[in-house]
Design a protein around this motif. Structure first.
Motif, PDB file in Angstrom:
ATOM      1  N   ASN A 435       0.851  -1.195   0.000  1.00  0.00           N
ATOM      2  CA  ASN A 435       0.000   0.000   0.000  1.00  0.00           C
ATOM      3  C   ASN A 435       0.888   1.247   0.000  1.00  0.00           C
ATOM      4  OD1 ASN A 435      -2.296   1.568   0.031  1.00  0.00           O
ATOM      5  ND2 ASN A 435      -3.136   0.665   1.907  1.00  0.00           N
ATOM      6  N   TYR A 436       0.248   2.384  -0.166  1.00  0.00           N
ATOM      7  CA  TYR A 436       0.974   3.652  -0.138  1.00  0.00           C
ATOM      8  C   TYR A 436       1.084   4.143   1.300  1.00  0.00           C
ATOM      9  CZ  TYR A 436       0.454   3.824  -5.191  1.00  0.00           C
ATOM     10  OH  TYR A 436       0.514   3.538  -6.533  1.00  0.00           O
ATOM     11  N   VAL A 437       2.277   4.612   1.656  1.00  0.00           N
ATOM     12  CA  VAL A 437       2.533   5.107   3.011  1.00  0.00           C
ATOM     13  C   VAL A 437       3.209   6.477   2.904  1.00  0.00           C
ATOM     14  CG1 VAL A 437       2.755   2.765   3.917  1.00  0.00           C
ATOM     15  CG2 VAL A 437       4.812   4.020   3.184  1.00  0.00           C
ATOM     16  N   TYR A 438       3.222   7.202   4.023  1.00  0.00           N
ATOM     17  CA  TYR A 438       3.896   8.503   4.065  1.00  0.00           C
ATOM     18  C   TYR A 438       5.307   8.296   4.568  1.00  0.00           C
ATOM     19  CZ  TYR A 438       4.712  13.459   4.634  1.00  0.00           C
ATOM     20  OH  TYR A 438       5.233  14.726   4.514  1.00  0.00           O
ATOM     21  N   ASN A 439       6.289   8.474   3.672  1.00  0.00           N
ATOM     22  CA  ASN A 439       7.691   8.241   4.014  1.00  0.00           C
ATOM     23  C   ASN A 439       8.522   9.385   3.465  1.00  0.00           C
ATOM     24  OD1 ASN A 439      10.246   7.364   4.561  1.00  0.00           O
ATOM     25  ND2 ASN A 439      10.169   5.561   3.229  1.00  0.00           N
ATOM     26  N   PRO A 440       8.897  10.371   4.305  1.00  0.00           N
ATOM     27  CA  PRO A 440       9.622  11.537   3.811  1.00  0.00           C
ATOM     28  C   PRO A 440      11.103  11.305   3.549  1.00  0.00           C
ATOM     29  CG  PRO A 440       9.287  11.710   6.177  1.00  0.00           C
ATOM     30  CD  PRO A 440       8.584  10.461   5.741  1.00  0.00           C
ATOM     31  N   ALA A 441      11.586  10.095   3.740  1.00  0.00           N
ATOM     32  CA  ALA A 441      13.013   9.840   3.543  1.00  0.00           C
ATOM     33  C   ALA A 441      13.366   9.805   2.063  1.00  0.00           C
ATOM     34  CB  ALA A 441      13.390   8.506   4.189  1.00  0.00           C
ATOM     35  N   GLY A 442      14.557  10.292   1.715  1.00  0.00           N
ATOM     36  CA  GLY A 442      15.046  10.243   0.334  1.00  0.00           C
ATOM     37  C   GLY A 442      14.109  10.967  -0.606  1.00  0.00           C
ATOM     38  N   SER A 443      13.849  10.355  -1.783  1.00  0.00           N
ATOM     39  CA  SER A 443      12.893  10.923  -2.745  1.00  0.00           C
ATOM     40  C   SER A 443      11.515  10.388  -2.437  1.00  0.00           C
ATOM     41  CB  SER A 443      13.313  10.561  -4.181  1.00  0.00           C
ATOM     42  OG  SER A 443      14.566  11.103  -4.493  1.00  0.00           O
ATOM     43  N   GLY A 444      11.091  10.631  -1.210  1.00  0.00           N
ATOM     44  CA  GLY A 444       9.838  10.047  -0.763  1.00  0.00           C
ATOM     45  C   GLY A 444       8.724  11.055  -0.649  1.00  0.00           C
ATOM     46  N   SER A 445       8.016  11.039   0.470  1.00  0.00           N
ATOM     47  CA  SER A 445       6.793  11.818   0.632  1.00  0.00           C
ATOM     48  C   SER A 445       7.078  13.265   0.981  1.00  0.00           C
ATOM     49  CB  SER A 445       5.929  11.181   1.725  1.00  0.00           C
ATOM     50  OG  SER A 445       5.621   9.841   1.410  1.00  0.00           O
TER      51      SER A 445
END
Length: 892
Positions: A435-445
């Motif tokens: 599923n889609y999650v909120y992940n601000p790491a790297g080129s993330g969210s």
């Protein structure tokens, strides 16, 4: 201008060979018409020298009796939408109505392209006065703002004349509102509509505020007090400028669940509209006083299920590197209010017109797919609220004093666009939870909250003076002169905020929460999320812009010889345009100044009209005009366009476009409201403004530059005929049939040769080879090679019914220049087929009118793509669906 009668001897001496066929044509008149005209021609009007009776002949009268007055009174090539045209076509707004006019097409459902030239080359006026625009990317007002029910008629002038501003390329569109009514009336109407892709189907929405249904926010979207207080400090809202507890209070003050949580609506409702209009007049002795008013409300929905792709050239082949499927649902709420007051004292007429239009769009948007820049599957959620308002107050006067006519007008018009709480959140796909999650790491969210605002105002005034001098009993010469000045001021600003992870990585359970829990107050603290302002610096967040224009003209319009009318004029125009980038954060350095555009022009225009036979005429025209870059095109400020899902940045190094216009047109009016016409046109554009898509620093955005040169040429054909029913029988014999068709062929070439230079944004105004950005021989943006309209209908006055089938076709057109080496972005509007039916009936002695309209019967879709280099990229595609609307109205 007067149309003449002249002796047959003079006519034959002037042009025997040409007018002989026309004279023969004139003999087809009825005997009664000929006798009446002969008597009128022979009636004495002034003392005349004696004439040898052996040489006196009856006079032939050339009246142009079937030529519509608005087209007979102008020397220019023009099109006219009369009230009956607006009623028959059944279009709800001015943009759709104008799509039926020869040589016109509609882009984005809002902007008019005239003869293949984009909206930048067209000017819209309301009762002769200029209008501002609420659109970030355009200075031209979008014509979907104007409901057809508030319009009396629309004039489209395709050749330039000096009484209009010099900013002219494709045409001038003058929207004329309802005037003082001849008789008192009160009309009430209600309507509803259904769309096959939207109504009753799945769509998206979010709660918003309690008053969203009326198009006004109840304060939910207002910038919080804590945020406004922090902005007033002049500091950027971020750690280091504010204490942790202050940042926490600021972050918690933002509205969360009502605007963050996108929900599925499994049955999008029907569209509805309601309107009441009325007017009356009073005889006050020496003058008449008239009042008119219109109040309308509409609420409609539109869902788009579409595809977005981004292309690149890999190994010499065009490939889609980023691909997204998306769903977007817009709820559109509209209000329109018109109040007019008029005084008519015979030789003195004064009108006061007030117009208020408000269009609100509540949007929920979700897209999923692979993002090549992020190198992963992502989902983007967005909610938005766009308020567009237009207010115009106008005072117009006309005064007759013998041979003198004085016209004056003054207007204050203002538009606003407010977009509070544009919320955007990016999620990334995690195979662990599928599923889609909120992940601000790297080129993330990431996430953002933006507040943008535009205020565009025009103050204008004009005075026109005309003197008519008789040359004979049949001919005259008109001398006219005038001045006009207007000041256009625009203020635009955007404040952007986002929540950043205070101590990454986030707890894995937290990343799986839905948006309203993720950004709930208990997560806004120094340990999880803290607020940070990301408003652009160095003028990227705001600008002030102004355009000041003063123009003066002189014109002579005369029937120099019988049946030949010439108009010659020149306009002097002084204009200064500037865009001033602003720093919204006073503690940061002021932005670098942007060069302005200031020019003086002498713009000549000449037309020749030859009424060589009864109700036939030939028009020739030549003129010079200009086109100016628009405010947003000059402002070095990023703007995300929700319609195209692209980022736009202005180029402050743009300059004016200079245009040479040539026209020729033949017109035949063989009965009242019935015509055949054929024309050709040619335009030479020096330094036209073109839109280009560029890639820089791993980002794709759209900007502008002046191409070296372009030419546009083509031909127009138009036919309109009304005839009695050829069928017998009770149901058919009383019907009057209408056949109307027009076709425009146009071709354009943008020219860029070796040695030509352009001044793009990315080189900071330094010259670059034009061939790096412009493909020599490519067509102008917005230009379709083929445009065609066809109408077939009937009207039965006895049965009080009317039906019309309307078809509109536009061939492929370029929407933007692609990055270097790629094929251009192209739109394919295709064929649009509509059916309109009206039926009058009585219920208990009251008259009612029933309206039925079916739009897009062929189910065309919106299609923007790139094709070439052995590849195909679907830039943007979605189904439009077929719409069916029903309406009921009655008059008291």
């Amino acid at each position: 201008m007067k149309f003449n009668s002249l002796s047959l001897r003079a006519l034959l001496i002037a042009s025997t060979a040409i007018l002989a066929p026309a004279f023969a044509f004139a003999q087809t008149e009825t005997e009664a018409e000929t006798e009446t005209e002969t008597e009128a021609a022979e009636a004495p009007t002034e003392a005349a020298p004696a004439v040898d009776e052996d040489f006196r002949l009856n006079e032939v009268v050339v009246l142009g009796r079937y030529i519509p007055e608005v087209l007979r009174s102008t020397s220019e090539v023009a099109a006219y939408l009369a009230p009956e045209d607006l009623a028959r076509q059944g279009d709800s707004d001015a943009a759709n109505a104008l799509a039926r006019v020869t040589g016109l097409s509609i882009a984005e459902g809002r902007f008019v392209y005239v003869r293949g030239l984009g909206e930048r080359y067209s000017a819209a006026r309301l009762n002769g006065s200029p209008l501002p625009s609420p659109e970030p990317l355009q200075r031209v007002v979008p014509l979907d703002l104007f409901p057809t029910k508030i319009l009396e008629n629309v004039l489209v002038q395709k050749t330039y004349s000096v009484e209009f501003p010099g900013e002219f390329g494709g045409g001038i569109i003058d929207l004329r509102t309802l005037n003082v009514p001849a008789e008192p009336f009160l009309e009430v109407s209600v309507g509803g509509s259904y769309n096959t892709e939207t109504t009753g189907k799945d769509g998206l929405t979010y709660f918003g505020s309690d008053t969203d249904v009326i198009g006004f926010d109840d304060g939910t979207r207002k910038i919080p007090v804590a945020v406004r207080r922090a902005m007033s400090s002049g500091l950027r809202i971020q750690s280091g400028n504010f204490a942790d507890q202050d940042l926490q209070a600021i972050g918690q003050s933002f509205t969360n669940a009502e605007l963050n949580l996108i929900q599925t609506n499994d049955s999008i409702p029907l569209n509805g509209s309601y309107e009441v209009s009325g007017g009356t007049s009073f005889d006050l002795g020496g003058f008449d006083l008239g009042l008119i008013g219109v109040l309308g409300y509409s609420n409609g929905w539109r869902t788009k299920n579409g595809r977005l792709e981004v292309g690149e050239i890999n190994g010499g082949q065009l490939q889609a590197t980023s691909t997204f499927d998306y769903v977007s649902t817009d709820q559109n709420i509209g209000w329109d209010v018109l109040f007019g007051l008029g005084l008519d004292a015979g030789d003195d007429k004064i009108d006061w017109t007030n117009l208020y239009i408000r269009k609100t769009t509540k949007q929920a948007f979700v897209r999923e797919g692979f993002d090549d820049l992020a190198l992963r599957d992502v989902r983007d959620d967005r909610t938005a609220w766009y308020e567009r308002e237009l207010y115009s107050s106008q005072l117009n006067g006309r005064h007759f004093r013998g041979n003198w006519t004085f016209d004056w007008r003054t207007a204050l018009s203002q538009t606003k666009r407010d977009a509070p709480y544009e919320r955007a959140i990016r999620y990334v796909f995690d195979p662990l939870v599928n599923n889609y999650v909120y992940n601000p790491a790297g080129s993330g969210s990431n996430n953002s909250i933006s507040f943008s605002y535009i205020d565009d105002k025009i103050v204008s005034g004009a005075l026109d003076v005309k003197y008519t001098q008789p040359l004979s009993t049949a001919r005259d010469i008109e001398y006219s002169a005038g001045i006009e000045g207007y000041e256009n001021n625009r203020t635009a600003q955007t404040r952007v905020f986002g929540f950043i992870a205070a101590n990454p990585p986030l707890d894995f359970r937290l990343t799986q929460q839905r948006a309203d829990f993720l950004f709930a107050n208990f997560n806004i603290n120094p340990d999880v999320f803290e607020i940070r302002e990301t408003t652009g610096s160095a003028g990227a967040g705001a600008f002030d812009a102004d355009l000041n224009v003063f123009g003066a003209y002189a014109k002579v319009d005369a029937e120099v010889i019988p049946l030949v009318r010439a108009a010659l004029g020149v306009r002097y125009e002084n204009a200064a345009q500037s865009v001033t980038p602003l720093s919204l954060i006073s503690s940061e350095a002021d932005p670098a100044p942007v060069p302005g555009v200031k020019n003086n022009y002498l713009l000549p225009a000449a037309t020749l009209t030859w009424n060589f036979a009864e109700d036939q005429q030939l028009r020739l025209g030549a003129s010079q005009s200009i086109g100016r870059p628009q405010f947003r095109e000059l402002a070095p400020q990023q703007y995300f366009d929700p319609d195209s899902s692209r980022i736009f940045i202005g180029n402050p190094f743009l300059t004016d476009t200079e245009i040479l216009n040539l026209d020729a047109r033949y017109e035949l009016y063989f009965d009242r409201g019935q015509t055949v016409s054929a024309g050709v046109f040619y335009k030479d554009l020096e330094k036209p403004v073109e839109s280009v898509v560029v890639t820089q620093s791993a980002s794709v955005f759209q900007t502008y530059l002046n191409a070296p040169r372009a030419i546009l040429y083509g031909a127009e054909l138009e036919f309109k005929r009304v005839f009695d029913s050829p069928f017998s029988g009770a149901m058919m014999e009383n019907k009057e049939f209408l056949v109307q068709a027009n076709y425009t062929y146009s071709k354009s070439e943008v020219q860029a040769s070796a040695g030509d230079e352009v001044f793009p944004l990315q080189s900071n105004g330094q010259p670059r080879p034009a061939t790096d950005f412009v493909v020599d021989g490519s067509r102008l943006q917005g230009q379709s090679e083929h445009l065609a309209n066809f109408q077939l209908g009937w009207q039965d006055d006895n049965a009080r019914s009317q039906a019309t089938l309307l078809a509109t076709y536009a061939s492929e057109r370029t929407s933007a220049r692609a990055p270097a080496g790629q094929p251009d972005f192209v739109q394919d509007p295709g064929i649009n087929l509509d059916l309109v039916f009206k039926k009058g009936f009585d219920v208990r002695g009251r008259e009612f009118t029933f309206d039925f309209k079916a739009q897009n019967l062929l189910n065309e879709d919106f299609d923007e793509f790139q094709s070439g280099n052995d590849g195909f990229v679907q830039v943007n595609q979605y189904d439009l669906g077929t719409s069916v609307s029903l309406g009921l109205s009655t008059e008291f």
